[in-house]
Write a protein that holds these residues in place. Structure first.
Motif, short mmCIF file in Angstrom:
data_model
loop_
_atom_site.label_atom_id
_atom_site.label_comp_id
_atom_site.label_asym_id
_atom_site.label_seq_id
_atom_site.Cartn_x
_atom_site.Cartn_y
_atom_site.Cartn_z
N THR A 1 3.65 3.57 -5.16
CA THR A 1 3.04 4.07 -6.39
C THR A 1 3.86 3.57 -7.56
OG1 THR A 1 2.18 6.07 -5.33
CG2 THR A 1 2.44 6.12 -7.73
N LEU B 1 1.24 12.19 -2.60
CA LEU B 1 0.31 12.34 -3.72
C LEU B 1 0.66 13.55 -4.58
CD1 LEU B 1 -2.17 11.36 -5.21
CD2 LEU B 1 -3.58 12.67 -3.60
N TYR C 1 -4.02 7.93 -12.00
CA TYR C 1 -3.89 9.34 -12.37
C TYR C 1 -3.26 9.39 -13.76
CZ TYR C 1 -4.51 9.90 -7.36
OH TYR C 1 -5.00 9.84 -6.08
N SER D 1 0.80 -1.22 0.00
CA SER D 1 0.00 0.00 0.00
C SER D 1 0.84 1.27 0.00
CB SER D 1 -0.95 0.00 1.20
OG SER D 1 -0.20 -0.05 2.40
N SER D 2 2.09 1.17 0.33
CA SER D 2 2.89 2.39 0.39
C SER D 2 3.46 2.80 -0.97
CB SER D 2 4.04 2.21 1.38
OG SER D 2 4.91 1.18 0.95
N ARG E 1 -1.70 4.22 -7.58
CA ARG E 1 -1.37 4.12 -6.15
C ARG E 1 -2.01 2.87 -5.59
NH1 ARG E 1 0.93 8.61 -3.80
NH2 ARG E 1 -0.09 8.46 -1.77
N TRP E 2 -1.17 1.97 -5.07
CA TRP E 2 -1.64 0.66 -4.63
C TRP E 2 -2.52 0.77 -3.38
CZ3 TRP E 2 -1.11 -3.59 -7.63
CH2 TRP E 2 -0.21 -3.49 -8.71
N MET E 3 -2.35 1.83 -2.60
CA MET E 3 -3.17 1.99 -1.39
C MET E 3 -4.61 2.29 -1.76
SD MET E 3 -2.83 4.79 1.67
CE MET E 3 -1.39 4.02 2.38
N SER E 4 -4.82 3.26 -2.62
CA SER E 4 -6.17 3.70 -2.95
C SER E 4 -6.74 2.98 -4.16
CB SER E 4 -6.17 5.19 -3.22
OG SER E 4 -5.35 5.49 -4.35
N LYS E 5 -5.84 2.28 -4.91
CA LYS E 5 -6.22 1.64 -6.17
C LYS E 5 -6.73 2.69 -7.16
CE LYS E 5 -5.46 -2.54 -4.55
NZ LYS E 5 -4.95 -2.18 -3.21
N TYR E 6 -6.22 3.89 -7.05
CA TYR E 6 -6.66 4.97 -7.92
C TYR E 6 -5.58 5.28 -8.94
CZ TYR E 6 -9.42 9.05 -9.16
OH TYR E 6 -10.21 9.94 -9.83
#
Length: 124
Positions: free
Chosen positions: A32, A102, A58, A29-30, A51-56
């Motif tokens: 990108t 971010l 960009y 999770s830390s 980003r593996w934490m948010s699965k979002y």
């Protein structure tokens, strides 16, 4: 530990390619994972990040609405699907990994580990 980018090639304008990045376990999770590109004579440019934490995901302005990101966590792979390619997308594409805040994910210097690059050539 090294990232491995692959999938580049020659395609006509309007075509598609999918790039792959083997993340070598950097999927906690830390982290990108990002894609940057560099055309001859130009600076390295941000393309996309996940980003593996948010699965979002960009995307840079030149590619949003044309490029998407998908992943296969079991295989530790991240994919960049590139559709409606344009000649200006011609560049060496690099995947990178790091733990940037971010606000810094679009900055190449924020990433500490890089793959070897894969060449994408889009003909007009």
């Amino acid at each position: 530990v090294q990232l491995q980018a692959s999938g580049g090639g020659l395609v006509q304008a309007g075509g598609s390619l999918r790039l792959s990045c083997l993340t070598s376990g950097r999927t906690s999770s830390s982290y990108t994972t990002a894609w940057f590109r560099q055309a001859p004579g130009k600076e390295r440019e941000f393309v996309a990040a996940f980003r593996w934490m948010s699965k979002y995901s960009y995307f840079g302005d030149p590619v949003k609405d044309r490029f998407t990101i998908s992943r296969d966590g079991a295989k530790e792979m991240l994919y960049l699907q590139m559709n409606n390619l344009k000649p200006e997308d011609t560049a060496v594409y690099y995947c990178a990994s790091g733990r940037p805040p971010l606000g810094s994910i679009r900055t190449a210097s924020s990433f500490t580990l890089w793959g070897q690059g894969t060449l994408v050539t889009v003909s007009s």
